[in-house]
Design a protein around this motif. Structure first.
Motif, PDB file in Angstrom:
ATOM      1  N   VAL A 313      -4.000  39.242  -6.120  1.00  0.00           N
ATOM      2  CA  VAL A 313      -4.327  37.818  -6.061  1.00  0.00           C
ATOM      3  C   VAL A 313      -4.335  37.358  -4.605  1.00  0.00           C
ATOM      4  O   VAL A 313      -5.251  36.647  -4.162  1.00  0.00           O
ATOM      5  N   LEU A 314      -3.339  37.771  -3.847  1.00  0.00           N
ATOM      6  CA  LEU A 314      -3.274  37.374  -2.437  1.00  0.00           C
ATOM      7  C   LEU A 314      -4.481  37.901  -1.660  1.00  0.00           C
ATOM      8  O   LEU A 314      -5.069  37.167  -0.852  1.00  0.00           O
ATOM      9  N   LYS A 315      -4.871  39.146  -1.897  1.00  0.00           N
ATOM     10  CA  LYS A 315      -6.034  39.704  -1.203  1.00  0.00           C
ATOM     11  C   LYS A 315      -7.278  38.860  -1.459  1.00  0.00           C
ATOM     12  O   LYS A 315      -8.065  38.587  -0.550  1.00  0.00           O
ATOM     13  N   GLY A 316      -7.473  38.456  -2.717  1.00  0.00           N
ATOM     14  CA  GLY A 316      -8.627  37.632  -3.050  1.00  0.00           C
ATOM     15  C   GLY A 316      -8.596  36.285  -2.364  1.00  0.00           C
ATOM     16  O   GLY A 316      -9.615  35.794  -1.865  1.00  0.00           O
ATOM     17  N   ARG A 317      -7.404  35.668  -2.310  1.00  0.00           N
ATOM     18  CA  ARG A 317      -7.270  34.377  -1.644  1.00  0.00           C
ATOM     19  C   ARG A 317      -7.552  34.492  -0.147  1.00  0.00           C
ATOM     20  O   ARG A 317      -8.198  33.628   0.447  1.00  0.00           O
ATOM     21  N   LEU A 318      -7.066  35.546   0.479  1.00  0.00           N
ATOM     22  CA  LEU A 318      -7.277  35.726   1.913  1.00  0.00           C
ATOM     23  C   LEU A 318      -8.754  35.937   2.241  1.00  0.00           C
ATOM     24  O   LEU A 318      -9.244  35.446   3.265  1.00  0.00           O
ATOM     25  N   ARG A 319      -9.473  36.657   1.373  1.00  0.00           N
ATOM     26  CA  ARG A 319     -10.916  36.856   1.591  1.00  0.00           C
ATOM     27  C   ARG A 319     -11.684  35.562   1.437  1.00  0.00           C
ATOM     28  O   ARG A 319     -12.644  35.302   2.158  1.00  0.00           O
TER      29      ARG A 319
END
Length: 337
Positions: A313-319
């Motif tokens: 989830v964090l990876k998606g938010r950062l992208r």
């Protein structure tokens, strides 16, 4: 009204006669396998209540730029708040929309309790001072949508002949919640038509409430089709976590939003439900007669999506939100450089 391009399912049939329940579960299984999308009626939320939320969205987006920027998402390490036009990225390109995001309302963890970067996602929402009633209205609405998705998740477990409690640990004490109010302005001559670029949702289930303006499109075996608004209905779609959990039986489908024509705006409210960030996604063992009907790719139990929910989830938010990443996650960016 045109014939719906996607199946229409009535959730109230779950409380009907045994035959109605069986027929609903069969239709649910079929719609999710063949399309990954369907309309949902009989959910218990009135057209007046839905209109009230869209009216609230209209009031928020009608605030001054200063009032909206006071709650800009870049203020929040938890990815909550307002994102201006072209502020979110999908597949490397900016989306032509402005939006307001909330998630589970909760306190941020003390730094001494944070052991993983994704734990920084826990935290409070931001609320505009100019709309004092917005907090109570949206948190109540988010919870009601969450309750519908949990009920659907339980129905999927039954439809796939699983233990009724198969997803219970995932959503105990409440699943991961994420809701957006979204405004798509009319497309100026020569401007990008990407309201939202083509993508699949990462979680379990998504509910989308539309105003009367079309724009949501779904990829099918016969090309892109429009999910035209149906009064009172939500559009439901399967996320990648549920596709993985079902070993490819339930389908996560590419979809996009095309900007409305010049002089027309589109408002929507999207709710995304996923497993708790600290939980592990189960891999369902389908009976042979259902496993043979699966159309999606077979899942690999070693896939980190099963056991790294928070990290993904964090990876998606950062992208998607590079301004938040730059302001609050510089340590991660430097470490990965």
């Amino acid at each position: 009204m045109k014939k719906p391009t996607l199946p229409v399912l009535d959730l109230s049939l779950l409380d009907g006669a045994a035959s109605e329940r069986v027929n609903f579960l069969k239709a649910l299984r079929s719609a999710a396998r063949d399309y990954g999308f369907f309309y949902l009626v009989g959910h218990g939320l009135s057209a007046a209540e839905q209109k009230g939320i869209l009216d609230l969205a209209r009031r928020f987006f009608g605030l001054t730029e200063k009032e909206k920027m006071e709650v800009q998402m870049a203020n929040s390490p938890h990815f909550r708040g307002y994102t201006k036009m072209q502020g979110e990225i999908t597949r490397g390109k900016p989306d032509m929309r402005e939006q307001f995001d909330i998630m589970n309302e909760q306190p941020a963890l003390a730094p001494s309790l944070i052991n993983e970067p994704w734990q920084r996602l826990y935290g409070p929402n931001q609320w505009p001072a100019a709309l004092p009633g917005m907090k109570a209205a949206l948190l109540d609405w988010q919870q009601r949508l969450s309750d519908i998705t949990v009920r659907l998740l339980d129905a999927f477990a039954e439809a796939l002949e699983q233990d009724p409690a198969i997803f219970a640990e995932n959503v105990a004490a409440g699943p991961y919640q994420h809701m957006k109010l979204i405004r798509y302005p009319g497309r100026a001559t020569g401007a990008s038509s990407q309201g939202v670029g083509a993508h699949k949702d990462p979680g379990y289930l998504t509910l989308v409430m539309q105003d009367g303006q079309s724009g949501l499109e779904v990829e099918t075996d016969k090309g892109w089709i429009s999910a035209e608004p149906i009064e009172g209905a939500f559009v439901v779609n399967i996320g990648e976590l549920l596709e993985l959990a079902s070993n490819g039986y339930l389908r996560a489908t590419l979809h996009r939003v095309v900007s409305p024509p010049e002089g027309v705006e589109r408002l929507s409210c999207a709710f995304f439900m996923a497993a708790r960030l600290d939980s592990r996604v189960p891999l369902l063992s389908l009976p042979p007669h259902l496993a043979g009907e699966a159309k999606g790719p077979q899942s690999d139990p070693a896939n980190p999506l099963f056991f790294e929910v928070g990290e993904n989830v964090l990876k998606g938010r950062l992208r998607s939100h590079t301004d938040v990443a730059a302001r609050h996650y510089g340590d991660l960016i430097r470490a990965s450089a």
